[in-house]
Design a protein around this motif. Structure first.
Motif, short mmCIF file in Angstrom:
data_model
loop_
_atom_site.label_atom_id
_atom_site.label_comp_id
_atom_site.label_asym_id
_atom_site.label_seq_id
_atom_site.Cartn_x
_atom_site.Cartn_y
_atom_site.Cartn_z
N GLU A 56 22.85 18.11 70.23
CA GLU A 56 22.75 16.59 70.19
C GLU A 56 23.65 15.79 71.29
O GLU A 56 22.97 14.96 71.91
N ILE B 32 22.64 16.91 74.73
CA ILE B 32 21.12 15.97 75.08
C ILE B 32 21.75 14.57 75.60
O ILE B 32 21.07 14.06 76.35
N ARG B 33 22.13 13.92 74.60
CA ARG B 33 22.79 12.71 74.93
C ARG B 33 23.45 12.48 76.05
O ARG B 33 23.43 11.36 76.85
N LYS B 34 24.44 13.33 76.33
CA LYS B 34 25.24 13.39 77.58
C LYS B 34 24.37 13.54 78.97
O LYS B 34 24.24 12.67 79.94
N VAL B 35 23.38 14.39 78.70
CA VAL B 35 22.38 14.60 79.91
C VAL B 35 21.83 13.40 80.23
O VAL B 35 21.26 13.01 81.17
#
Lengths: 827, 225
Positions: free
Chosen positions: A734, A737-740
């Motif tokens: 997660e 994903i958030r950083k992406v």
């Protein structure tokens, strides 16, 4: 199979080193704390069980009622009771009385000061069957001048020489012969003594008109008998402790009932007027924790704080076990695949339970070993904090303790091993292989609830520590209403007790000390701030009150220097004058006494007549209320008489010093003392230090509580740390994903911290009312106490929050600053 | 749009150096649809990660949107990436704890757009990708094709100029794969540059240009790998 299980268990522990360390360390710390607490509770609850026949030993105590109101709960009784009761009651095997003193003992060059001594008769050994190392006769207290020493006191006096048969001196020169040496008593005894002197000696010299107790004076000692039979217990003092040894199957309540029937015949003088008295029998082994009456020999324990400490130990253990379960369950998902494979290849559910069980048993066992190492290493420090007399060896190797340790191990393994093992082995095989196997997403996560529960306990404890320290600080900083700084205090000189020139000698002493540079004032009194006022009387009333008006007052004898020396304030009227004889019908009251007696204010009381006993006095002044004792105790109504009546008992001299060179001032005072009282040692202390000693027990309790809280918080932190590690690992994807999609490291850290701290906030909400209730209960022990202000709770909450953030910040930061590519590679 | 010059990436794992990218020079013009093909482990995904500013190269130059970005720190890469690049993964990479709506909304959240704007934009994209009915569902409650559509919705929500897709149909059956490819092609026609890593020759035919990779190196254009 077992070998396989152990091998797998060991590899798992090794592979997940940080989890294993957290688990073992957390549990070991808690177990070590548990062992210490167990030792403490064991020590406190096993007082006086070492006596032969301790189950049938009782102390006689009494309540005194004045006109229907309870006026005294005394730990003491009357001389003569033991012998009378042994003669009259078939249930009584032996009865004895003792009185206590603290004396100085000298033999040749060796001197021991502050020796705790009891005056005792032959019957002492009928009741307390103490083991002798050496003795002159079967009963060593039969003769006048006989004395029995403890083994350690004998060594101090005589070294390796045989003590029995040698003579020594008590205080200013009373001579006694060592007729027996007993084995030192264990420290957990409600009476502590190193010396027994024959009570008969006191009687003999009393009848011989107070001649000094010397061998030369004991001319017809063999013929002397204490008068038989005892016809009264009314010897005018209640300073004796009285003990009975009962027949094994007798009912102490019935015996007490019989004593209460006999008392009217034996206490005619005491029971005049409105006085009523009721006697009780206390089991000796219950005195330490449950008695707490006026005039106890040694400071009693408080059963509430002992059980509170015990409860705390259980809480710490439970927290540690919760952690254990928590961490284990946290890891169980990682091992779901392993469980699945094992199931596929044919492991039964119970085999899986067994497998995990062995692993958790191993963890528990390693924790226990580490805990024992910690106990052995830390026990000198901890015992210093707990209680001087505690010993490790005497408890640690007893079958009871080993049994308890085994029980804790078994319970621990059952609680913390069986449950996760059961859960872990129950996973559905097919689901385990699905790549998306996940714990339920939106239900209440039990692991978080468990951690929240730990924080509830931690916050309650932190509130406790802050409250205790604030209360101690409050008591030490509160204005006492009396100035005890730079006041040097001594006991009154003992060597001229009862001599007619005593008052004049004291006057000379005071005059001379006053001339010493740096001495501001000198006073003498029957009381000293920091010490309980023991003298009480009830026969005090206004002239327009009915004659049977009775209320309880403390009273004291002071000289005219008392008020200025202690810088007390007169609310109305005047101080005593220097002419003591002219003040024989004058009294000064404190404000509480003015209120209790029923005057509207100080001014109305001043110059009013007042009845005390059968004599009318004049209230010449009213002095401010001040704290005679620690702020635990309420300020009592006090009546101050002018004079030296205390000269037949112990009094105190107080010297106010205002000097830059305190040492030389004290040295000058010492010289004057040795010149005037050559037979007495000059022993002094500063009053502020002595007063502060009253809080020693509170401070010790605070330190102990603080230590335990630290442990509990530490263990809770380990739990949170483990949970955070696991939670962050679970959220690696997660986070990636958030950083992406544009989250910054700070944003991720805040998100993770919010998740952990939410539970601390919830815990805070639950902890506050619990802590409030518990600490208000505790504060009831103190007559003067702090308010449980919201700042205490806020401080505890913020501290818990800080601890939670501090525990998880590093991990959160590490996770957040990780390259998202690495994070997503987990997929 | 973007251009790389001798891009090299070396991984260090257990003290063994692995060269994932070996002097790769590559260019994509605005509006292009490029497919990168090659066997497993040839460095396709690594290239995609660097192009997407998720990772930095060990050596070589990378010019994105007219600026040299090869030496940027992670923080600056994040700032640059936001709103300009959309990602679609083989394994969807949806957050299981968030609903479809919330997953799609995520990039806008990090762009700090006001809530009403976010709502409106998410509604548009949901509508467009025909998943409005699923907006309150959690990822586990959707089929693979639906999940990938959500992932694409999330990739396009901020209106990026570039979409990077790493085997977008790898976990889907052919019918769902077809749908996803249609979507990507449509986005491309609307002007979005798309770079897609794929194993599927069918999918690669949708691209304007196919680039082949082998052992961290780019094969010359037009030569099948």
């Amino acid at each position: 199979m077992l070998k396989h299980c152990l091998k797998v268990a060991w590899r798992n522990l090794w592979k997940h080193k940080s989890f294993s360390v957290i688990n073992i360390l957390g549990l070991a710390l808690a177990l070590a704390a548990g062992v210490f607490i167990f030792l403490y509770v064991h020590y406190e609850t096993h007082f006086d069980q070492f006596w032969d026949q301790s189950a049938h030993l009782y102390r006689i105590v009494h309540d005194r009622h004045q006109n229907g109101a309870l006026s005294l709960r005394s730990a003491r009784a009357f001389y003569g009771m033991g012998r009378t009761l042994k003669d009259h009651l078939p249930e009584v095997i032996g009865g004895t009385e003792i009185f206590r003193d603290v004396v100085t003992v000298t033999a040749n060059e060796n001197r021991i000061q502050d020796v705790s001594m009891f005056g005792a008769e032959e019957s002492f050994f009928d009741v307390f069957r103490i083991p002798f190392v050496d003795r002159k006769a079967q009963n060593p207290l039969t003769d006048i001048h006989s004395a029995v020493l403890s083994a350690s006191a004998a060594v101090k006096l005589y070294g390796t020489e045989q003590a029995v048969g040698k003579w020594f001196k008590v205080n200013e020169g009373w001579e006694f012969e060592v007729t027996g040496v007993f084995k030192d008593l264990p420290p957990n005894s409600h009476i502590r003594f190193d010396l027994l002197l024959s009570r008969k000696t006191y009687f003999y010299y009393h009848y011989k008109r107070n001649e000094p107790f010397t061998r030369a004076n004991a001319r017809d000692a063999e013929k002397f008998r204490i008068p038989e039979p005892i016809t009264t217990w009314d010897f005018g003092d209640q300073g004796h402790f009285a003990y009975l040894l009962l027949q094994p199957n007798s009912d102490p309540k019935r015996v007490a009932g019989k004593i209460n029937l006999l008392k009217d015949d034996y206490l005619k003088k005491v029971l005049q007027g409105g006085t009523r008295m009721e006697f009780f029998l206390q089991p000796v082994d219950k005195i330490h924790l449950y008695s707490n009456r006026t005039g106890e020999d040694t400071a009693n324990g408080d059963c509430r704080s002992v059980w509170a400490t015990g409860l705390l130990g259980v809480v710490i253990l439970v927290i540690a076990w919760i952690n254990f379960v928590n961490l284990t369950l946290a890891r169980s998902l990682e091992r779901a695949r392993e469980v699945g494979i094992r199931k596929v290849v044919g492991a039964s559910r119970w085999e899986l339970v067994g497998l995990h069980f062995i692993e958790y048993g191993l963890l528990n066992f390693l924790s226990l070993l580490l805990a024992l190492v910690l106990v052995v290493l830390l026990h000198p420090t901890v015992f210093g904090l707990l209680q001087q007399g505690m010993a490790l060896k005497s408890v640690l190797l007893t079958p009871g303790f080993l049994l308890a340790a085994a029980a804790i191990l078994v319970v621990g393994i059952l609680l913390s091993g069986f449950y996760p093992a059961l859960i872990q082995s129950s996973y559905d095989t097919v689901r385990l292989f699905k790549p998306k196997h996940k714990a339920s997403g939106h239900r209440l996560d039990p692991r978080k609830v468990l951690v929240a529960a730990q924080f509830v306990a931690s916050i309650v404890l932190i509130v406790g520590v802050i409250t205790i320290y604030r209360q101690i600080g409050f008591m030490r900083n509160q204005a006492l209403g009396i100035d005890i700084d730079h006041v040097l205090a001594t006991y009154s000189a003992m060597s001229d007790i009862g001599t007619p020139q005593r008052t004049n000698t004291l006057q000379t002493y005071k005059d001379k000390v006053r001339t010493v540079p740096g001495v501001e004032a000198v006073a003498s009194a029957s009381i000293l701030p920091g010490k309980e006022i023991v003298w009480q009387r009830e026969d005090v009333r206004k002239t327009d009150d009915l004659p049977n008006t009775r209320k309880n007052y403390n009273y004291a004898f002071v000289d005219h220097d008392f008020i200025p020396t202690f810088k007390l304030h007169l609310r109305a009227g005047r101080n005593f004058s220097a002419n003591t004889a002219a003040e024989s019908d004058a009294v000064i009251l404190n404000e509480s006494a003015v209120r209790q007696i029923g005057f509207p204010d100080a001014r109305a009381a001043a110059e009013s007549p007042v009845w005390i006993g059968s004599k009318q006095y004049r209230i010449v002044g009213v002095v401010n209320d001040y704290h005679q004792e620690s702020l635990r105790k309420e300020i009592r109504p006090v009546i101050y008489f002018c004079g030296y009546q205390w000269l037949y008992a112990v009094g105190y001299y107080a010297i106010r010093i205002n000097s830059k060179d305190i040492r030389s001032t004290v040295e000058s005072i010492r010289r004057i003392w040795s010149e005037i009282y050559p037979a007495d040692n000059f022993e002094y202390r500063f009053l502020d230090d002595a007063f502060d000693q009253q809080y020693k027990e509170d401070r010790r309790f605070g330190a102990l509580f603080g230590l335990l809280t630290f442990l509990a918080v530490l263990v809770a932190c380990l739990g949170l740390q483990g949970l955070a590690t696991y939670a962050i690992e679970k959220r690696t994807k997660e986070i990636g994903i958030r950083k992406v999609h544009g989250a910054t490291a700070t944003g991720i850290v805040l998100m993770l911290l919010r998740d952990f701290t939410t539970w601390v906030v919830v815990a805070f909400g639950i902890a506050c009312p619990i802590a409030y209730y518990l600490m208000s209960q505790w504060l009831q022990n103190y007559a003067y106490r702090i308010d449980l202000s919201w700042t205490i709770f806020l401080a505890a909450g913020l501290l818990a929050l800080l601890i939670a953030v501090g525990t998880t910040l590093v991990q959160a930061y590490r996770a957040a600053s990780c390259n998202p590519v690495v994070a997503l590679r987990y997929e | 749009m973007l251009k790389t010059e001798k891009l090299t990436k070396v991984f260090l794992a257990d003290e063994v150096e692995t060269t994932a990218l070996d002097r790769v020079s590559f260019e994509a013009k605005p509006g292009e649809f490029i497919a990168i093909m090659g066997p497993s482990g040839c460095g396709k995904s690594t290239l995609l990660n660097i192009l997407g500013l998720l990772d930095s190269p060990t050596d070589g130059g990378y010019c994105f949107d007219g600026a040299d970005v090869s030496k940027l720190k992670e923080r600056d890469r994040t700032l640059l990436r936001k709103g300009k690049i959309g990602f679609v993964f083989q394994s969807f990479n949806l957050i299981d704890e968030l609903t479809v709506h919330e997953n799609i909304e995520l990039p806008l959240l990090y762009l700090k757009q006001p809530e009403n704007q976010r709502k409106q934009r998410v509604a548009e994209v949901l509508e467009r990708l025909n998943i409005t009915a699923r907006r309150s569902h959690f990822p586990q409650q959707l089929s693979g094709g639906q999940q990938q559509r959500v992932a694409i919705a999330r990739a396009v929500i901020a209106g990026p100029k570039l979409i990077l897709a790493d085997e977008p149909t790898g976990n889907l059956d052919s019918a769902h794969g077809q749908e996803v490819m249609d979507l990507l092609a449509q986005l491309n026609q609307e002007g979005t540059t798309i770079i897609m890593v794929t194993h599927s020759p069918t999918d690669s035919r949708r691209a304007h240009r196919i680039v082949h990779m082998f052992d961290g190196r780019l094969q010359p254009e037009g030569v099948a790998g």
